[in-house]
Design a protein around this motif. Structure first.
Motif, PDB file in Angstrom:
ATOM      1  N   LEU A  69      80.242  46.816 130.782  1.00 26.51           N
ATOM      2  CA  LEU A  69      81.598  46.942 131.310  1.00 26.51           C
ATOM      3  C   LEU A  69      81.734  48.042 132.355  1.00 26.51           C
ATOM      4  CD1 LEU A  69      84.135  46.445 128.419  1.00 26.51           C
ATOM      5  CD2 LEU A  69      83.931  45.154 130.551  1.00 26.51           C
ATOM      6  N   ASP A  70      81.200  49.217 131.997  1.00 24.89           N
ATOM      7  CA  ASP A  70      81.524  50.398 132.788  1.00 24.89           C
ATOM      8  C   ASP A  70      80.598  50.645 133.963  1.00 24.89           C
ATOM      9  OD1 ASP A  70      83.679  50.839 131.357  1.00 24.89           O
ATOM     10  OD2 ASP A  70      82.909  52.504 130.170  1.00 24.89           O
ATOM     11  N   ILE A  71      80.450  49.654 134.822  1.00 23.14           N
ATOM     12  CA  ILE A  71      79.628  49.838 136.004  1.00 23.14           C
ATOM     13  C   ILE A  71      80.354  49.285 137.228  1.00 23.14           C
ATOM     14  CG2 ILE A  71      77.513  49.125 137.161  1.00 23.14           C
ATOM     15  CD1 ILE A  71      76.084  49.149 134.592  1.00 23.14           C
ATOM     16  N   GLU A  72      80.331  50.069 138.259  1.00 23.11           N
ATOM     17  CA  GLU A  72      80.846  49.576 139.534  1.00 23.11           C
ATOM     18  C   GLU A  72      79.666  49.363 140.470  1.00 23.11           C
ATOM     19  OE1 GLU A  72      83.796  48.700 140.625  1.00 23.11           O
ATOM     20  OE2 GLU A  72      84.648  49.046 138.624  1.00 23.11           O
ATOM     21  N   THR A  73      79.840  48.512 141.455  1.00 28.22           N
ATOM     22  CA  THR A  73      78.826  48.411 142.490  1.00 28.22           C
ATOM     23  C   THR A  73      79.513  48.395 143.842  1.00 28.22           C
ATOM     24  OG1 THR A  73      78.790  46.008 142.709  1.00 28.22           O
ATOM     25  CG2 THR A  73      77.403  46.969 141.013  1.00 28.22           C
ATOM     26  N   THR A  74      78.856  48.958 144.818  1.00 30.45           N
ATOM     27  CA  THR A  74      79.375  48.843 146.166  1.00 30.45           C
ATOM     28  C   THR A  74      78.233  48.508 147.113  1.00 30.45           C
ATOM     29  OG1 THR A  74      79.279  50.759 147.627  1.00 30.45           O
ATOM     30  CG2 THR A  74      80.371  51.058 145.543  1.00 30.45           C
ATOM     31  N   TYR A  75      78.574  47.751 148.129  1.00 30.32           N
ATOM     32  CA  TYR A  75      77.582  47.313 149.089  1.00 30.32           C
ATOM     33  C   TYR A  75      77.999  47.784 150.477  1.00 30.32           C
ATOM     34  CZ  TYR A  75      75.072  44.210 152.250  1.00 30.32           C
ATOM     35  OH  TYR A  75      74.300  43.726 153.271  1.00 30.32           O
ATOM     36  N   VAL A  76      77.115  48.463 151.174  1.00 29.60           N
ATOM     37  CA  VAL A  76      77.418  48.910 152.532  1.00 29.60           C
ATOM     38  C   VAL A  76      76.332  48.426 153.471  1.00 29.60           C
ATOM     39  CG1 VAL A  76      77.855  50.865 154.051  1.00 29.60           C
ATOM     40  CG2 VAL A  76      78.453  51.016 151.641  1.00 29.60           C
ATOM     41  N   ASN A  77      76.726  47.732 154.507  1.00 26.16           N
ATOM     42  CA  ASN A  77      75.771  47.383 155.548  1.00 26.16           C
ATOM     43  C   ASN A  77      75.751  48.510 156.566  1.00 26.16           C
ATOM     44  OD1 ASN A  77      74.596  46.445 157.949  1.00 26.16           O
ATOM     45  ND2 ASN A  77      74.917  44.344 157.274  1.00 26.16           N
ATOM     46  N   CYS A  78      74.664  49.276 156.553  1.00 27.72           N
ATOM     47  CA  CYS A  78      74.596  50.467 157.399  1.00 27.72           C
ATOM     48  C   CYS A  78      74.401  50.119 158.863  1.00 27.72           C
ATOM     49  CB  CYS A  78      73.463  51.377 156.937  1.00 27.72           C
ATOM     50  SG  CYS A  78      73.654  51.934 155.252  1.00 27.72           S
ATOM     51  N   TRP A  79      74.078  48.895 159.125  1.00 24.54           N
ATOM     52  CA  TRP A  79      73.973  48.477 160.519  1.00 24.54           C
ATOM     53  C   TRP A  79      75.364  48.412 161.130  1.00 24.54           C
ATOM     54  CZ3 TRP A  79      74.903  43.396 162.836  1.00 24.54           C
ATOM     55  CH2 TRP A  79      74.470  43.340 164.168  1.00 24.54           C
ATOM     56  N   ARG A  80      76.296  47.896 160.361  1.00 22.90           N
ATOM     57  CA  ARG A  80      77.666  47.819 160.860  1.00 22.90           C
ATOM     58  C   ARG A  80      78.414  49.123 160.663  1.00 22.90           C
ATOM     59  NH1 ARG A  80      78.046  42.102 160.158  1.00 22.90           N
ATOM     60  NH2 ARG A  80      78.617  42.087 157.995  1.00 22.90           N
ATOM     61  N   ASN A  81      78.043  49.857 159.635  1.00 23.02           N
ATOM     62  CA  ASN A  81      78.704  51.133 159.363  1.00 23.02           C
ATOM     63  C   ASN A  81      77.692  52.248 159.564  1.00 23.02           C
ATOM     64  OD1 ASN A  81      81.323  50.013 158.128  1.00 23.02           O
ATOM     65  ND2 ASN A  81      79.729  49.004 156.948  1.00 23.02           N
ATOM     66  N   TYR A  82      77.294  52.447 160.815  1.00 19.77           N
ATOM     67  CA  TYR A  82      76.130  53.285 161.049  1.00 19.77           C
ATOM     68  C   TYR A  82      76.449  54.772 161.158  1.00 19.77           C
ATOM     69  CZ  TYR A  82      77.777  52.752 165.824  1.00 19.77           C
ATOM     70  OH  TYR A  82      78.558  52.733 166.934  1.00 19.77           O
ATOM     71  N   LEU A 127      72.718  50.324 149.897  1.00 18.18           N
ATOM     72  CA  LEU A 127      72.771  50.645 151.328  1.00 18.18           C
ATOM     73  C   LEU A 127      71.805  49.717 152.054  1.00 18.18           C
ATOM     74  CD1 LEU A 127      72.704  54.546 151.157  1.00 18.18           C
ATOM     75  CD2 LEU A 127      74.690  53.090 151.568  1.00 18.18           C
ATOM     76  N   ASP A 128      72.374  48.705 152.705  1.00 19.54           N
ATOM     77  CA  ASP A 128      71.547  47.712 153.382  1.00 19.54           C
ATOM     78  C   ASP A 128      71.277  48.174 154.803  1.00 19.54           C
ATOM     79  OD1 ASP A 128      70.132  45.437 153.837  1.00 19.54           O
ATOM     80  OD2 ASP A 128      71.741  44.063 153.267  1.00 19.54           O
ATOM     81  N   GLU A 129      70.113  47.810 155.338  1.00 20.85           N
ATOM     82  CA  GLU A 129      69.737  48.204 156.700  1.00 20.85           C
ATOM     83  C   GLU A 129      69.816  49.725 156.850  1.00 20.85           C
ATOM     84  OE1 GLU A 129      69.016  45.863 159.120  1.00 20.85           O
ATOM     85  OE2 GLU A 129      69.565  44.134 157.910  1.00 20.85           O
ATOM     86  N   VAL A 130      69.315  50.402 155.854  1.00 15.93           N
ATOM     87  CA  VAL A 130      69.525  51.852 155.787  1.00 15.93           C
ATOM     88  C   VAL A 130      68.798  52.574 156.928  1.00 15.93           C
ATOM     89  CG1 VAL A 130      67.580  52.424 154.288  1.00 15.93           C
ATOM     90  CG2 VAL A 130      69.700  53.728 154.115  1.00 15.93           C
ATOM     91  N   ASP A 131      67.777  51.926 157.489  1.00 16.42           N
ATOM     92  CA  ASP A 131      67.062  52.542 158.609  1.00 16.42           C
ATOM     93  C   ASP A 131      67.884  52.533 159.898  1.00 16.42           C
ATOM     94  OD1 ASP A 131      66.851  49.836 158.368  1.00 16.42           O
ATOM     95  OD2 ASP A 131      64.834  49.677 159.172  1.00 16.42           O
ATOM     96  N   GLN A 132      69.038  51.891 159.865  1.00 17.66           N
ATOM     97  CA  GLN A 132      69.894  51.866 161.049  1.00 17.66           C
ATOM     98  C   GLN A 132      70.901  53.017 161.055  1.00 17.66           C
ATOM     99  OE1 GLN A 132      69.781  49.602 163.595  1.00 17.66           O
ATOM    100  NE2 GLN A 132      67.990  48.645 162.665  1.00 17.66           N
ATOM    101  N   LEU A 133      70.891  53.813 160.010  1.00 14.43           N
ATOM    102  CA  LEU A 133      71.840  54.919 159.951  1.00 14.43           C
ATOM    103  C   LEU A 133      71.555  55.920 161.064  1.00 14.43           C
ATOM    104  CD1 LEU A 133      72.221  55.861 156.199  1.00 14.43           C
ATOM    105  CD2 LEU A 133      74.003  55.070 157.747  1.00 14.43           C
ATOM    106  N   GLU A 157      59.181  50.768 155.381  1.00 10.23           N
ATOM    107  CA  GLU A 157      59.234  52.078 154.754  1.00 10.23           C
ATOM    108  C   GLU A 157      59.061  53.196 155.773  1.00 10.23           C
ATOM    109  OE1 GLU A 157      56.165  52.377 151.904  1.00 10.23           O
ATOM    110  OE2 GLU A 157      56.576  54.468 151.417  1.00 10.23           O
ATOM    111  N   GLU A 158      58.090  53.017 156.684  1.00  9.99           N
ATOM    112  CA  GLU A 158      57.789  54.102 157.632  1.00  9.99           C
ATOM    113  C   GLU A 158      58.991  54.405 158.520  1.00  9.99           C
ATOM    114  OE1 GLU A 158      55.482  50.982 158.799  1.00  9.99           O
ATOM    115  OE2 GLU A 158      55.689  51.147 156.632  1.00  9.99           O
ATOM    116  N   GLU A 159      59.693  53.340 158.943  1.00  7.83           N
ATOM    117  CA  GLU A 159      60.828  53.561 159.825  1.00  7.83           C
ATOM    118  C   GLU A 159      61.925  54.342 159.131  1.00  7.83           C
ATOM    119  OE1 GLU A 159      62.045  49.869 161.641  1.00  7.83           O
ATOM    120  OE2 GLU A 159      59.997  49.608 162.390  1.00  7.83           O
ATOM    121  N   LEU A 160      62.027  54.144 157.836  1.00  5.83           N
ATOM    122  CA  LEU A 160      63.012  54.906 157.074  1.00  5.83           C
ATOM    123  C   LEU A 160      62.580  56.364 156.959  1.00  5.83           C
ATOM    124  CD1 LEU A 160      65.433  55.253 155.191  1.00  5.83           C
ATOM    125  CD2 LEU A 160      64.057  54.280 153.362  1.00  5.83           C
ATOM    126  N   PHE A 161      61.327  56.572 156.562  1.00  4.62           N
ATOM    127  CA  PHE A 161      60.847  57.930 156.326  1.00  4.62           C
ATOM    128  C   PHE A 161      60.719  58.752 157.606  1.00  4.62           C
ATOM    129  CE2 PHE A 161      58.721  56.566 152.154  1.00  4.62           C
ATOM    130  CZ  PHE A 161      59.884  56.842 151.488  1.00  4.62           C
TER     131      PHE A 161
END
Length: 342
Positions: A69-82, A127-133, A157-161
């Motif tokens: 019950l006690d779980i929330e989830t949120t989804y953010v597309n970091c490409w659009r919300n960069y 956090l989707d497309e997190v390498d676009q932040l 992975e490398e592009e993120l790191f």
DNA sequence: ATTCCACGGGAACGCGGGGACA
DNA sequence: TGTCCCCGCGTTCCCGTGGAAT
């Protein structure tokens, strides 16, 4: 002809996921602690586009919500919300905490404070497309909060790191890493066949045709489903009972074009002009591109800005750059199509 | 060795939009 | 209502870096 259009849409999360049991279980086990109200590790999900990264992340979090019950989830597309602001705003919005937050007049890091003080149920943040932040620093802010479990989705992975600072790299390296590969043709066939079964009437498409879609999509499930959808709606429009081979051929091109078009639509008119120039006259160097661009528009932007556009379009996979500094040439990306997810 | 120029990070600017306050 | 101020964001200015041409 079309029985249920939803299952053919991009972003549809099916009830059953095909051929991703290992990855599903892996991600589930990382997030498991939060079902007992304990903090969970950050998970990193990587793989090429159309490999099912977004799909399994959403699937797993949906399943968690069904169990507990006690779980929330949120989804953010970091490409659009960069930007930092937009990403944080999106998260707060999903948590229902934005009532009195306005774009202006909210002190600089009011948003982080607000997230830190959030005392609702434990929350999974995808956090989707997190390498676009633009500023990966928010990963640091979010990573340190026990209240939240992070699922970071990236192509490589490398592009993120490469873009985050050392402190964060060492912390992220110890995170659980779910790696996903392209689908094989048989796996894509299974996925398509399931979608066709639920989405289309019987005998609309043959097994042989499904195999050919799988082949054309080269491991990209999003593209494969896009081709199926395009072909089906074409058949629907033409009032045909079945999908013909001709429609399939067109659909393969159309689906690629559609994916590209969604990326192009997000560009400003100036950026689109730059893309057109490279599309028509490329490959070109930045100097030549700016010259032509300057002649093509009123009120041209500076060279520096054009360079920013160009590197942005390279990130979006609309253009590719060859060579370094002086002899760098930009040209349009041809194959394979890959673009930020929707 | 020197010059040239693209690159890309960072600081600064200006516009648009909206709150606060009189 | 009008004025002032603050913020996000696109753009521009500035500049150190490095590779290629001279």
């Amino acid at each position: 002809m079309i029985r249920d259009a939803r299952v053919l849409r991009a972003g549809f999360i099916p009830k059953e996921i095909e051929h991703r049991d290992a990855e599903l279980n892996h991600l589930s086990s990382v997030l498991e602690p939060i079902t007992n109200g304990e903090p969970a590790d950050t998970a990193i999900v990587t793989g090429p586009s159309g490999a099912g990264k977004t799909c399994i992340s959403k699937f797993v979090t949906e399943r968690l919500r069904e169990e507990v019950l006690d779980i929330e989830t949120t989804y953010v597309n970091c490409w659009r919300n960069y930007t930092r602001f937009r990403t944080l705003y999106q998260i707060l919005d999903d948590l229902g905490q934005t009532i009195d937050i306005h774009r202006q007049s909210t002190p600089h890091d009011e948003l982080v404070d607000r997230i830190q003080q959030y005392d609702g149920p434990r929350t999974v943040i995808i956090l989707d497309e997190v390498d676009q932040l633009e500023d990966p620093g928010i990963l640091y802010d979010l990573h340190s909060l026990e209240q939240f479990a992070l699922v970071c989705i990236a192509n490589k992975e490398e592009e993120l790191f490469s873009r985050v600072d050392d402190r964060l790299v060492s912390r992220l390296r110890s995170s659980e890493h779910v790696r996903m590969d392209k689908y094989h043709d048989e796996q894509l066939y299974d996925i398509l066949s399931a979608r066709a079964k639920w989405g289309l009437d019987e005998d609309v498409i043959t097994d042989d045709q499904l195999y050919r879609i799988a082949d054309a999509a080269a491991g990209d499930a999003r593209l494969a489903i896009g081709i199926l959808r395009t072909a089906a709606s074409e058949a629907d429009r033409e009032d045909e009972e079945r999908i013909t081979d001709d429609m399939l051929l067109d659909a393969a091109d159309d689906a690629r074009a559609q994916i590209r078009q969604t990326s192009l639509d997000s560009l400003t008119p100036h950026q689109q002009t730059v893309y057109e120039i490279v599309h028509e006259d490329g490959p070109l160097g930045p100097g030549a591109i700016h010259e032509r661009y300057r002649d093509a528009v009123e009120d041209p932007r500076t060279k520096r800005t054009i360079r920013t556009y160009l590197s942005k379009m390279v990130q979006y996979n609309l253009l590719e750059a060859n060579g370094t500094s002086r002899d760098r040439q930009y040209s349009v990306v041809t194959e394979p199509v890959s673009s930020p997810a929707n």
